[in-house]
Every structure is written in structure tokens, then in C-alpha cells.
Design a protein around this motif. Sequence first.
Motif, short mmCIF file in Angstrom:
data_model
loop_
_atom_site.label_atom_id
_atom_site.label_comp_id
_atom_site.label_asym_id
_atom_site.label_seq_id
_atom_site.Cartn_x
_atom_site.Cartn_y
_atom_site.Cartn_z
N GLU A 1 0.48 -1.27 -0.23
CA GLU A 1 0.13 0.29 -0.09
C GLU A 1 1.08 0.86 0.36
O GLU A 1 1.23 1.87 1.42
N ASP B 1 -10.73 14.73 -0.60
CA ASP B 1 -11.39 15.36 0.25
C ASP B 1 -11.89 16.52 -0.19
O ASP B 1 -11.55 17.46 -0.69
N LEU C 1 -6.65 1.51 -1.24
CA LEU C 1 -6.13 2.04 -0.55
C LEU C 1 -6.87 3.51 -1.05
O LEU C 1 -7.30 4.18 -0.29
N ARG D 1 -10.20 2.62 0.42
CA ARG D 1 -10.13 2.58 2.44
C ARG D 1 -9.83 4.07 3.00
O ARG D 1 -10.81 3.94 4.31
N ILE D 2 -9.72 4.91 2.31
CA ILE D 2 -9.23 6.44 3.34
C ILE D 2 -10.29 7.42 3.06
O ILE D 2 -10.52 8.70 2.92
N LEU E 1 -4.42 14.50 1.69
CA LEU E 1 -4.97 12.55 0.85
C LEU E 1 -3.36 11.55 1.10
O LEU E 1 -3.77 11.32 1.67
N ARG F 1 -3.28 11.70 5.03
CA ARG F 1 -4.31 10.11 5.34
C ARG F 1 -4.07 8.98 4.96
O ARG F 1 -4.45 8.11 5.48
N VAL F 2 -3.02 8.78 3.74
CA VAL F 2 -2.59 7.53 3.46
C VAL F 2 -1.88 7.35 4.64
O VAL F 2 -1.91 5.91 4.68
N ARG F 3 -0.79 7.65 4.53
CA ARG F 3 0.20 7.73 6.01
C ARG F 3 -0.49 7.32 7.78
O ARG F 3 -0.31 6.27 8.17
N GLU F 4 -1.44 7.72 8.02
CA GLU F 4 -2.19 7.12 9.08
C GLU F 4 -2.94 6.32 8.55
O GLU F 4 -3.18 5.95 9.84
N ALA F 5 -3.73 5.89 7.71
CA ALA F 5 -4.10 4.79 7.25
C ALA F 5 -2.55 3.80 7.29
O ALA F 5 -3.28 2.72 7.35
#
Length: 297
Positions: free
Chosen positions: A129, A205, A197, A200-201, A217, A220-224
Amino acid sequence: MGAGRRAPAVALNEPALKAIVVTYRSAATIDECLSRLRNSLGVQAIRVVDNQSDDGTLDIVQRHASADPRLRFIANPDNPGFSVGCNQGAADLEPSADQDDWLVFVNPDCMVERDTLLQLHALAAPVGEALVSADLINEQGERDVAVRRRDPDFGAMLAGLLRPSAAPKMAVAPDDAQPLQQVEATSGALMLMPRRLFARIGGFDEGYRLHAEDLDLCRRVREAGAIVAVANRVRVVHVRGVSSRSRPFFVEWHKHRGLWRYFSKFEASRRSALVRAGVFAAIWGRFPIAALRAWWR
């Protein structure tokens, strides 16, 4: 690519790459951009979302669509913004039955080479991911500093108002020893990521109209639990700001609005009221100066 030519064949072992292009007054570059995408290895589908262009962009897109069954377009009756357009394009792409889909978001002024997207996928796929961009360069071969960035540091931004030498630098130096360099954020001009991915996020926005949606974006990718990275050895020419030049005040307004939204979403709850007021003043106090500079350029 001429209207009579067939789309390039897709080999069985190639990934399912599906491209989304959001256009607005992109007539100067969209013809070459789409020609290159149609000729790119691994591209199974292309969606163009046009945000009410009035310069002939849609005529060019229609010509490409009539020549290539992989390419379809959505003509919005208004301009809902870049984030909305990206999500529209992604939603219009049918999922593959037997392959993992990879979405590629491509600005209409990015000029990929025939193997660019396969190279990006080859680097990203072993990671699992990941959101991966290329090393974007301008027409003179200069590297785009927006490709490798840190998250905005709003506390340091305030300190920079008092001491300019302390102003934060978002740009990260390229490390060419790394084929895939992890960063906190990259440019939304060219992004490749797994469809799962993106779903999922929750996609882009849509509260951002223009600018800072890529920072959002990436965060939020890193937070996921995924990574954001740049393929340092994959070069792509990016002819920057073609549509933005016709509306400098509009663009600067949304740049500053986007930065304030980003702060409100990710940082404001962790800051004191005094800091929140200071960041608001710093962002919006800068807007008139930035807008006048953009108009002058």
C-alpha cells in the motif's frame, strides 16, 4: 495518436492501470497528455472529467474518446473543483474482475513516457500500500520542489513571521541514492496508488476546491499505515500552471483557503486559541500580497 490507430495491446502480466485526468481550460496541453496516456503501457482505462472548460478542451477530449474505447469523459456543467473531479473519475471506473486496480491521477499538463506508469507500479507494488509520484521536472529540466514535501508546520510558520530566517521549508532534498524516497507529501500532479487504498481512505476530501488537497490525501494515506514516496529515477515533464494563469486571484484565494482548511482539520484542535488566531492572521494576511504577485506575473 491518429484517430484510426488502435489502442496498444495490454499484456496479460501487466497491472490494471486506470488513469483519471481532471481538466479546466487545458486546451494547450491536453492533446499531448492524452496521446501519451493512450500510448502508455498497462493503461486499461482513462477517464477525463472536464470542469466547464470554455477553450476547446472538450472538443479535443471528444476526439480522443471517439478514437479509443478505453477513454470516456464526464462534462460537468459547472466547476466543482479538482477533488470532486478526481472522485468522479475514480467512481466511473469499473473494477477489474481478476486484477488489482491501480489508479493514476494525472494533471492535463503532465507528459508521461510510454513506460512511466509501469515503472512507478514496479516500484510501488512490492511495498503493497503506497502512493507514489514521479520526479517532476519543468520544460528546462529543473526539478519541482513540490514533489518532496514535509507536512505544513504552522507553529514554525508563526515563528517565521517574527524571524524570517526561522520560516519553515516544506521542500525536502532529493536523495537520488534511493530509487523510492519516502516523503510526508508529494504533488497531486501525478499520483499512483492502489484502488483499495484510495477507497479505504475515502478518496479526495471534496471540501478543497483547488490546492492543498494533495497534502490532505498524503497525510491520510500515511495515517492509514501506507507510505508516500517519490520515484527519483522516473522523470516526467510537468508544464505547470497552464489553466491557473488565466485566473490568478481565484487560484490564490483557493490556495489560502485550502491551507486554512488543512490547518483546521489536522492541527487546530492541538493548538491554543492564540496560535489558531495567529495562523488565521498569517494565512489571510498573506493572501493580498500573494494575489497581487500572481496577477503581476
